[in-house]
Design an enzyme around this catalytic site. Sequence first.
Site, PDB file in Angstrom:
ATOM      1  CG  HIS A  19      90.320 -78.636  11.273  1.00 44.76           C
ATOM      2  ND1 HIS A  19      90.989 -78.849  12.450  1.00 44.76           N
ATOM      3  CD2 HIS A  19      91.242 -78.703  10.277  1.00 44.76           C
ATOM      4  CE1 HIS A  19      92.272 -79.049  12.194  1.00 44.76           C
ATOM      5  NE2 HIS A  19      92.455 -78.964  10.877  1.00 44.76           N
ATOM      6  CD  GLU A  22      88.096 -79.472  14.437  1.00 40.50           C
ATOM      7  OE1 GLU A  22      88.442 -78.474  15.111  1.00 40.50           O
ATOM      8  OE2 GLU A  22      88.893 -80.337  14.047  1.00 40.50           O
ATOM      9  CG  HIS A 110      91.047 -76.514  16.615  1.00 38.72           C
ATOM     10  ND1 HIS A 110      91.143 -77.002  15.337  1.00 38.72           N
ATOM     11  CD2 HIS A 110      91.868 -75.431  16.673  1.00 38.72           C
ATOM     12  CE1 HIS A 110      91.987 -76.269  14.644  1.00 38.72           C
ATOM     13  NE2 HIS A 110      92.437 -75.293  15.435  1.00 38.72           N
ATOM     14  CD  GLU A 162      91.875 -79.490  19.419  1.00 39.25           C
ATOM     15  OE1 GLU A 162      90.736 -80.019  19.439  1.00 39.25           O
ATOM     16  OE2 GLU A 162      92.619 -79.485  18.432  1.00 39.25           O
TER      17      GLU A 162
END
Length: 297
Positions: A19, A22, A110, A162
């Site tokens: 993404h 990010e 992420h 994450e």
Amino acid sequence: MKAVAMPTVSRVAVCGGTHGNELAGIYLVREMLKKRADGTEPVSVVTVMSNPRAAQLCVRYVETDLNRCFTRAALSAPVSETSPYEMIRSQELNALLGAQRSVDLLCDLHNTTANTGLCLITYSDRDWICLHICKHLQFPYMLDICYAKAYLCPTSVSISMEIGPQPHGVVRSVIFSAMQEGVQLMMDWICQFNSGTLFEGGWVDVYTMVKNIDYPRDSETHMISAAVHPDLQDRDFCLLHPGDPMFLCFSGETLRYRGKEALYPFFINEGAYYEKGVALSLARKRRICISVNKLKY
């Protein structure tokens, strides 16, 4: 406890920018790309900018979410010059990293706007390499481990890392440093394992996703009519009991959790999930016993 034989982890991919807004993973990959391998490293590391066009524009994606383009149907579908960029890119990445297990382990970086801390997401709750790495990182970070879907290249053994909270389009030094240390600890475990170190087994707490919850919506306009309740906001991986406050309507009414069992919320109020109709995810917590690892020669 019986030892489980596992193969050497000789080739690792570290991917950022799946993404493009990010930023911790993007800047970490850029730093790693500056360091050229001299051939003496015990593990070969492939460093990849997953979605370079989105990263250049600092947007989540250009045409469609790359992280949803790794189904087997999408990876085998014919593409052309008119296909969405991320569909084409997913097949390029799968050929580079997933086809015929060209890497032994893939780590996809992420960020989330949710207050998850350092969270690892695995594709399977029976992948012993991933679980041992999770256990290795769990002590210094008290991290949370989710068995959900690690999307990038499902034909590879993969972990999604994450870290949050961090706003999209922003890089916070504390988040960048935590990600950098998390990746280094993962590499340390791999190097020790490849050298023959035995890591003890034991119990690991894992959160298995049960369902997603949407925001309350107006019946006519379908626009959201409430925000996450203040008592729930930022309480990722804290037990949510039936009757606990869940949403605060814009009219002032409190909506409570109506589920029949207590579950653990995560990705609470994730900014990128508004378009997906997800206010939070709910998971069950369970303990998995992992065996002592044994290198397979």
